[in-house]
Design a protein around this motif. Structure first.
Motif, PDB file in Angstrom:
ATOM      1  N   GLN A  38     121.525 122.093  23.782  1.00 52.13           N
ATOM      2  CA  GLN A  38     120.180 121.749  24.237  1.00 52.13           C
ATOM      3  C   GLN A  38     120.040 120.245  24.338  1.00 52.13           C
ATOM      4  O   GLN A  38     120.722 119.507  23.638  1.00 52.13           O
ATOM      5  CB  GLN A  38     119.125 122.260  23.256  1.00 52.13           C
ATOM      6  CG  GLN A  38     119.038 123.757  23.181  1.00 52.13           C
ATOM      7  CD  GLN A  38     117.921 124.187  22.237  1.00 52.13           C
ATOM      8  OE1 GLN A  38     117.151 123.377  21.771  1.00 52.13           O
ATOM      9  NE2 GLN A  38     117.849 125.468  21.971  1.00 52.13           N
ATOM     10  N   LEU A  39     119.121 119.819  25.169  1.00 47.70           N
ATOM     11  CA  LEU A  39     118.790 118.415  25.311  1.00 47.70           C
ATOM     12  C   LEU A  39     117.292 118.289  25.214  1.00 47.70           C
ATOM     13  O   LEU A  39     116.565 118.948  25.942  1.00 47.70           O
ATOM     14  CB  LEU A  39     119.266 117.876  26.662  1.00 47.70           C
ATOM     15  CG  LEU A  39     118.830 116.454  27.010  1.00 47.70           C
ATOM     16  CD1 LEU A  39     119.513 115.464  26.064  1.00 47.70           C
ATOM     17  CD2 LEU A  39     119.144 116.136  28.438  1.00 47.70           C
ATOM     18  N   LYS A  40     116.825 117.467  24.269  1.00 44.80           N
ATOM     19  CA  LYS A  40     115.393 117.234  24.111  1.00 44.80           C
ATOM     20  C   LYS A  40     115.127 115.755  24.330  1.00 44.80           C
ATOM     21  O   LYS A  40     115.712 114.910  23.667  1.00 44.80           O
ATOM     22  CB  LYS A  40     114.920 117.648  22.720  1.00 44.80           C
ATOM     23  CG  LYS A  40     115.010 119.137  22.492  1.00 44.80           C
ATOM     24  CD  LYS A  40     114.463 119.515  21.145  1.00 44.80           C
ATOM     25  CE  LYS A  40     114.607 121.010  20.930  1.00 44.80           C
ATOM     26  NZ  LYS A  40     114.091 121.429  19.632  1.00 44.80           N
ATOM     27  N   LEU A  41     114.245 115.451  25.274  1.00 47.54           N
ATOM     28  CA  LEU A  41     113.893 114.075  25.571  1.00 47.54           C
ATOM     29  C   LEU A  41     112.636 113.685  24.810  1.00 47.54           C
ATOM     30  O   LEU A  41     111.717 114.489  24.666  1.00 47.54           O
ATOM     31  CB  LEU A  41     113.656 113.892  27.068  1.00 47.54           C
ATOM     32  CG  LEU A  41     114.853 114.166  27.980  1.00 47.54           C
ATOM     33  CD1 LEU A  41     114.455 114.033  29.432  1.00 47.54           C
ATOM     34  CD2 LEU A  41     115.987 113.214  27.664  1.00 47.54           C
ATOM     35  N   THR A  42     112.598 112.459  24.346  1.00 49.63           N
ATOM     36  CA  THR A  42     111.401 111.967  23.677  1.00 49.63           C
ATOM     37  C   THR A  42     110.315 111.735  24.715  1.00 49.63           C
ATOM     38  O   THR A  42     110.582 111.691  25.926  1.00 49.63           O
ATOM     39  CB  THR A  42     111.686 110.646  22.938  1.00 49.63           C
ATOM     40  OG1 THR A  42     112.038 109.657  23.913  1.00 49.63           O
ATOM     41  CG2 THR A  42     112.785 110.806  21.901  1.00 49.63           C
ATOM     42  N   ASP A  43     109.094 111.562  24.242  1.00 48.82           N
ATOM     43  CA  ASP A  43     107.993 111.276  25.158  1.00 48.82           C
ATOM     44  C   ASP A  43     108.256 109.995  25.936  1.00 48.82           C
ATOM     45  O   ASP A  43     107.947 109.905  27.127  1.00 48.82           O
ATOM     46  CB  ASP A  43     106.672 111.155  24.392  1.00 48.82           C
ATOM     47  CG  ASP A  43     106.206 112.487  23.822  1.00 48.82           C
ATOM     48  OD1 ASP A  43     106.665 113.538  24.310  1.00 48.82           O
ATOM     49  OD2 ASP A  43     105.381 112.470  22.886  1.00 48.82           O
ATOM     50  N   SER A  44     108.844 109.013  25.272  1.00 53.31           N
ATOM     51  CA  SER A  44     109.162 107.744  25.940  1.00 53.31           C
ATOM     52  C   SER A  44     110.177 107.964  27.055  1.00 53.31           C
ATOM     53  O   SER A  44     110.043 107.415  28.150  1.00 53.31           O
ATOM     54  CB  SER A  44     109.722 106.734  24.944  1.00 53.31           C
ATOM     55  OG  SER A  44     108.785 106.455  23.943  1.00 53.31           O
ATOM     56  N   ALA A  45     111.194 108.759  26.788  1.00 51.66           N
ATOM     57  CA  ALA A  45     112.213 109.029  27.801  1.00 51.66           C
ATOM     58  C   ALA A  45     111.616 109.781  28.975  1.00 51.66           C
ATOM     59  O   ALA A  45     111.947 109.514  30.129  1.00 51.66           O
ATOM     60  CB  ALA A  45     113.370 109.812  27.189  1.00 51.66           C
ATOM     61  N   LEU A  46     110.722 110.731  28.690  1.00 51.08           N
ATOM     62  CA  LEU A  46     110.067 111.470  29.770  1.00 51.08           C
ATOM     63  C   LEU A  46     109.201 110.549  30.614  1.00 51.08           C
ATOM     64  O   LEU A  46     109.171 110.662  31.845  1.00 51.08           O
ATOM     65  CB  LEU A  46     109.220 112.610  29.194  1.00 51.08           C
ATOM     66  CG  LEU A  46     110.003 113.770  28.583  1.00 51.08           C
ATOM     67  CD1 LEU A  46     109.060 114.727  27.862  1.00 51.08           C
ATOM     68  CD2 LEU A  46     110.797 114.496  29.645  1.00 51.08           C
ATOM     69  N   ALA A  47     108.492 109.614  29.959  1.00 51.09           N
ATOM     70  CA  ALA A  47     107.648 108.672  30.700  1.00 51.09           C
ATOM     71  C   ALA A  47     108.510 107.761  31.575  1.00 51.09           C
ATOM     72  O   ALA A  47     108.155 107.496  32.732  1.00 51.09           O
ATOM     73  CB  ALA A  47     106.809 107.850  29.733  1.00 51.09           C
ATOM     74  N   LEU A  48     109.635 107.294  31.044  1.00 52.04           N
ATOM     75  CA  LEU A  48     110.535 106.463  31.840  1.00 52.04           C
ATOM     76  C   LEU A  48     111.114 107.242  33.011  1.00 52.04           C
ATOM     77  O   LEU A  48     111.237 106.718  34.116  1.00 52.04           O
ATOM     78  CB  LEU A  48     111.667 105.920  30.967  1.00 52.04           C
ATOM     79  CG  LEU A  48     111.294 104.807  30.012  1.00 52.04           C
ATOM     80  CD1 LEU A  48     112.449 104.520  29.053  1.00 52.04           C
ATOM     81  CD2 LEU A  48     110.904 103.551  30.766  1.00 52.04           C
ATOM     82  N   GLN A  49     111.463 108.487  32.772  1.00 52.79           N
ATOM     83  CA  GLN A  49     112.003 109.322  33.831  1.00 52.79           C
ATOM     84  C   GLN A  49     110.967 109.527  34.930  1.00 52.79           C
ATOM     85  O   GLN A  49     111.282 109.457  36.116  1.00 52.79           O
ATOM     86  CB  GLN A  49     112.441 110.668  33.239  1.00 52.79           C
ATOM     87  CG  GLN A  49     113.211 111.543  34.186  1.00 52.79           C
ATOM     88  CD  GLN A  49     113.665 112.819  33.496  1.00 52.79           C
ATOM     89  OE1 GLN A  49     112.897 113.453  32.788  1.00 52.79           O
ATOM     90  NE2 GLN A  49     114.905 113.184  33.715  1.00 52.79           N
ATOM     91  N   GLU A  50     109.718 109.748  34.534  1.00 53.89           N
ATOM     92  CA  GLU A  50     108.648 109.931  35.506  1.00 53.89           C
ATOM     93  C   GLU A  50     108.407 108.650  36.299  1.00 53.89           C
ATOM     94  O   GLU A  50     108.202 108.685  37.500  1.00 53.89           O
ATOM     95  CB  GLU A  50     107.363 110.360  34.785  1.00 53.89           C
ATOM     96  CG  GLU A  50     106.214 110.666  35.703  1.00 53.89           C
ATOM     97  CD  GLU A  50     106.445 111.872  36.605  1.00 53.89           C
ATOM     98  OE1 GLU A  50     105.840 111.904  37.697  1.00 53.89           O
ATOM     99  OE2 GLU A  50     107.217 112.776  36.238  1.00 53.89           O
ATOM    100  N   ALA A  51     108.439 107.508  35.611  1.00 54.30           N
ATOM    101  CA  ALA A  51     108.215 106.227  36.278  1.00 54.30           C
ATOM    102  C   ALA A  51     109.336 105.900  37.260  1.00 54.30           C
ATOM    103  O   ALA A  51     109.114 105.199  38.244  1.00 54.30           O
ATOM    104  CB  ALA A  51     108.085 105.117  35.243  1.00 54.30           C
TER     105      ALA A  51
END
Length: 107
Positions: A44-57
C-alpha cells in the motif's frame, strides 16, 4: 559542441532503481533481480495531506478554474493605478495563515 564534466575526484555512486522503502536498494548491477521484483498484492501507499496538496498543485490539466474576466480587471487596475490594497484585510489574512501554520497568532 560536446562538453565533458569531469568527476572532480568525487566517488561514483551506483544508480538505484525502484525501491523507495526501507529495504535494500537494487543497484544497476542487480538489474536482473529488479525485473523479478513485482509488487505484492498487500502493498500500500499512503500519501500525507501535504503530499496530496503538492500533487494537486502540480496538476497541469484544466481542473483549476481561472476567472479570466477578473484577472483582466485586476490587470487593468494595476496598469492604470486604481488598484487599492486593503492593509487591514491583508494583515488579518496573514495572521490567519500564521495560525494555520502553527504560529502563536500574536503579532
Amino acid at each position: 559542441m560536446n562538453t565533458t564534466i569531469p568527476n572532480n575526484g568525487l566517488p561514483k555512486f551506483t544508480q538505484t532503481t525502484g525501491n523507495a522503502g526501507n529495504g535494500p536498494a537494487t543497484t544497476a548491477s542487480g538489474a536482473a533481480d529488479a525485473a523479478s521484483a513485482v509488487p505484492k498484492a498487500g502493498d500500500q501507499l499512503k500519501l500525507t495531506d501535504s503530499a496530496l496538496a503538492l500533487q494537486e498543485a502540480a496538476r497541469t490539466d484544466d481542473s483549476a478554474v481561472i476567472d479570466a474576466a477578473r484577472v483582466e480587471r485586476l490587470r487593468q487596475a494595476l496598469a492604470d493605478g486604481s488598484y487599492q490594497v486593503d492593509a487591514g484585510r491583508t494583515a488579518d489574512r496573514m495572521l490567519a495563515l500564521d495560525q494555520q501554520l502553527g504560529g502563536t497568532g500574536n503579532a
